[in-house]
Design a protein around this motif. Structure first.
Motif, PDB file in Angstrom:
ATOM      1  N   GLU A 109      53.093  51.672  19.782  1.00 14.41           N
ATOM      2  CA  GLU A 109      53.425  49.809  20.198  1.00 14.41           C
ATOM      3  C   GLU A 109      52.177  48.846  20.874  1.00 14.41           C
ATOM      4  O   GLU A 109      53.193  47.850  20.857  1.00 14.41           O
ATOM      5  CB  GLU A 109      55.137  50.384  20.686  1.00 14.41           C
ATOM      6  CG  GLU A 109      56.670  50.681  20.145  1.00 14.41           C
ATOM      7  CD  GLU A 109      57.883  51.011  21.056  1.00 14.41           C
ATOM      8  OE1 GLU A 109      57.522  51.164  21.825  1.00 14.41           O
ATOM      9  OE2 GLU A 109      58.145  51.051  20.523  1.00 14.41           O
ATOM     10  N   THR A 110      51.693  49.838  21.340  1.00 13.14           N
ATOM     11  CA  THR A 110      50.229  48.844  21.802  1.00 13.14           C
ATOM     12  C   THR A 110      50.169  48.104  21.314  1.00 13.14           C
ATOM     13  O   THR A 110      49.850  48.641  19.650  1.00 13.14           O
ATOM     14  CB  THR A 110      49.590  49.290  22.571  1.00 13.14           C
ATOM     15  OG1 THR A 110      49.774  50.741  23.136  1.00 13.14           O
ATOM     16  CG2 THR A 110      48.044  48.997  22.817  1.00 13.14           C
ATOM     17  N   PRO A 111      50.398  46.135  21.003  1.00 11.98           N
ATOM     18  CA  PRO A 111      50.080  45.441  19.993  1.00 11.98           C
ATOM     19  C   PRO A 111      48.738  45.220  19.580  1.00 11.98           C
ATOM     20  O   PRO A 111      47.528  45.847  20.700  1.00 11.98           O
ATOM     21  CB  PRO A 111      50.423  44.186  20.697  1.00 11.98           C
ATOM     22  CG  PRO A 111      51.126  44.578  22.351  1.00 11.98           C
ATOM     23  CD  PRO A 111      50.903  45.515  22.257  1.00 11.98           C
ATOM     24  N   TRP A 143      46.356  43.433  18.521  1.00 10.06           N
ATOM     25  CA  TRP A 143      45.421  42.774  19.520  1.00 10.06           C
ATOM     26  C   TRP A 143      45.036  43.233  20.764  1.00 10.06           C
ATOM     27  O   TRP A 143      43.872  43.348  21.399  1.00 10.06           O
ATOM     28  CB  TRP A 143      45.864  41.515  19.790  1.00 10.06           C
ATOM     29  CG  TRP A 143      46.873  41.312  20.886  1.00 10.06           C
ATOM     30  CD1 TRP A 143      48.842  41.106  20.823  1.00 10.06           C
ATOM     31  CD2 TRP A 143      46.786  40.794  23.002  1.00 10.06           C
ATOM     32  NE1 TRP A 143      49.248  40.907  21.781  1.00 10.06           N
ATOM     33  CE2 TRP A 143      47.990  40.976  22.741  1.00 10.06           C
ATOM     34  CE3 TRP A 143      45.449  40.582  23.032  1.00 10.06           C
ATOM     35  CZ2 TRP A 143      48.486  40.774  24.089  1.00 10.06           C
ATOM     36  CZ3 TRP A 143      46.048  40.812  24.767  1.00 10.06           C
ATOM     37  CH2 TRP A 143      47.086  40.589  24.905  1.00 10.06           C
ATOM     38  N   LYS A 144      45.597  44.220  21.783  1.00 16.44           N
ATOM     39  CA  LYS A 144      45.270  44.248  22.899  1.00 16.44           C
ATOM     40  C   LYS A 144      44.621  45.648  23.182  1.00 16.44           C
ATOM     41  O   LYS A 144      44.126  46.270  23.667  1.00 16.44           O
ATOM     42  CB  LYS A 144      47.030  45.174  23.828  1.00 16.44           C
ATOM     43  CG  LYS A 144      47.446  43.482  24.490  1.00 16.44           C
ATOM     44  CD  LYS A 144      48.573  44.801  25.414  1.00 16.44           C
ATOM     45  CE  LYS A 144      48.916  43.936  25.941  1.00 16.44           C
ATOM     46  NZ  LYS A 144      50.589  44.375  26.919  1.00 16.44           N
ATOM     47  N   ASN A 163      41.955  46.413  14.942  1.00 17.93           N
ATOM     48  CA  ASN A 163      42.577  45.208  15.091  1.00 17.93           C
ATOM     49  C   ASN A 163      42.267  44.021  15.578  1.00 17.93           C
ATOM     50  O   ASN A 163      43.275  43.638  15.939  1.00 17.93           O
ATOM     51  CB  ASN A 163      42.617  47.035  16.669  1.00 17.93           C
ATOM     52  CG  ASN A 163      43.691  48.065  16.031  1.00 17.93           C
ATOM     53  OD1 ASN A 163      44.726  48.156  15.714  1.00 17.93           O
ATOM     54  ND2 ASN A 163      43.596  49.301  16.788  1.00 17.93           N
ATOM     55  N   SER A 204      47.397  36.785  14.588  1.00 21.54           N
ATOM     56  CA  SER A 204      48.033  37.287  13.692  1.00 21.54           C
ATOM     57  C   SER A 204      47.965  37.219  12.850  1.00 21.54           C
ATOM     58  O   SER A 204      48.462  36.098  12.549  1.00 21.54           O
ATOM     59  CB  SER A 204      48.887  37.980  14.276  1.00 21.54           C
ATOM     60  OG  SER A 204      49.979  37.337  14.947  1.00 21.54           O
ATOM     61  N   PRO A 239      50.630  35.620  22.687  1.00 21.35           N
ATOM     62  CA  PRO A 239      51.319  36.924  23.487  1.00 21.35           C
ATOM     63  C   PRO A 239      50.939  36.364  24.502  1.00 21.35           C
ATOM     64  O   PRO A 239      50.554  35.676  25.338  1.00 21.35           O
ATOM     65  CB  PRO A 239      50.881  38.373  23.892  1.00 21.35           C
ATOM     66  CG  PRO A 239      49.591  37.858  22.236  1.00 21.35           C
ATOM     67  CD  PRO A 239      49.692  36.202  21.923  1.00 21.35           C
TER      68      PRO A 239
END
Ligand code: ZEM
Length: 288
Positions: free
Chosen positions: A10-12, A14-15, A99, A129, A276
């Motif tokens: 669940e870590t997006p 972009w992170k 990513n 995104s 975000p």
């Protein structure tokens, strides 16, 4: 272990990217003695600008958010001719940092181009995104170099810029050159196209500009050397009285130009982007 791995997933995306490392890798791609004036910086800046400058504040469409400039039909719009050169150069980094979104990669490349060629620090945030081709903007949202001040205002007011911001942004024409096989125009704006300076303004004001005698589209060259050029749209900044105030200001005050450009360019790269809540703001240090 199930819950553990689920949380990881669940870590997006972009992170999961080290943007300082991407910055460094983009900077390593700038120099190439066989390309143009030796640097991809100018065409990276143009890519970031064209990826972002499609924004329309009324419909809240366009902008760099979806990275749609990589898709047809947007990639094939006349204004974007030649930008595949920049995208191709950056593509290995998309493969290396899978990513990162294209919107983040292209806008960050613009930041690197400005900073590494001696320009001001540009604040930048990640978190765009990617969207698919359906999100491409219609043709005609970017400025037409053959036109004048009214058209330039129509285009940039639509994005939400005022006269001062527009005058600051066009100072990016200190960088790079026109290519007859891309836009149809030809030549650099000044003698140091790989250095970010206020020379767009000083050249515009100090030279005598005459119509170039050739078969190509109407453009201007400096008298007597003919080595440098101005687009019809560039000339509008000299003739339009409200634009001219800022042109004179930036010609005599490089610090004010750098400050105004930095703010306006950061704003350009964020048009239409819903970041975000926890997206940090980066101020990358130039590498040199
Ligand atoms: Zn440009 N630009 N631009 N521009 N631009 C070209 C090249 C570059 C206009 C325009 O028609 C053209 C802004 C605004 C405007 C850069 C940055 C920014 C070229 C030549 C044209 C025709 C393309 C070619 O042949 O390769 C017009 C009409 C503008 C508004 C009035 C803004 C804003 C920019 C960034 C902030 C840069 C860096 C280049 C050089 C690209 C290169 O490959 O060297």
């Amino acid at each position: 272990w199930y819950f553990y791995s689920k949380q990881q997933d669940e870590t997006p995306a972009w992170k999961k990217v080290n943007y300082q490392s991407v910055y460094k890798d983009i900077a390593d791609l700038l120099e190439d003695e066989d390309y143009d004036d030796g640097s991809y910086g100018p065409v990276f800046v143009r890519l970031a600008w064209h990826a972002s400058g499609t924004y329309d504040k009324k419909t809240r469409t366009g902008g760099s958010s979806g990275g749609t400039i990589r898709h047809a039909p947007e990639a094939e719009h006349g204004a974007n001719a030649g930008l595949e050169v920049a995208r191709r150069r950056l593509e290995p980094l998309k493969q290396k940092y899978r990513n990162i979104s294209y919107g983040d990669l292209y806008t960050l490349a613009g930041v690197v181009g400005i900073q590494e060629l001696g320009g001001p620090t540009i604040q930048w945030r990640p978190g765009r995104s990617d969207l698919q081709a359906e999100a491409c903007t219609p043709d005609g949202r970017l400025p037409d170099a053959a036109q004048g001040a009214d058209h330039v205002r129509d285009i940039f007011y639509r994005m939400g810029f005022d006269d001062r911001e527009i005058a600051a942004l066009v100072g990016a024409h200190a960088l790079g050159r026109c290519h007859s096989n891309r836009s149809g125009y030809e030549g650099p704006w000044n003698a140091s196209p790989t250095a970010f300076t206020n020379f767009f303004y000083t050249e515009l004001l100090e030279n005598t500009w005459v119509t170039k005698k050739w078969d190509g589209p109407k453009q201007f060259v400096d008298k007597p050397t003919g080595a440098f050029m101005m687009l019809p749209a560039d000339m509008a900044f000299k003739t339009d009285p409200r634009f001219r105030t800022y042109i004179e200001l930036y010609a005599r005050d490089q610090d004010t130009f750098f400050n105004d450009f930095s703010a306006a360019f950061a704003k350009l790269l964020e048009l239409g982007v819903k970041f975000p809540d926890d997206a940090p703001t980066y101020r990358f240090k130039p590498l040199d």
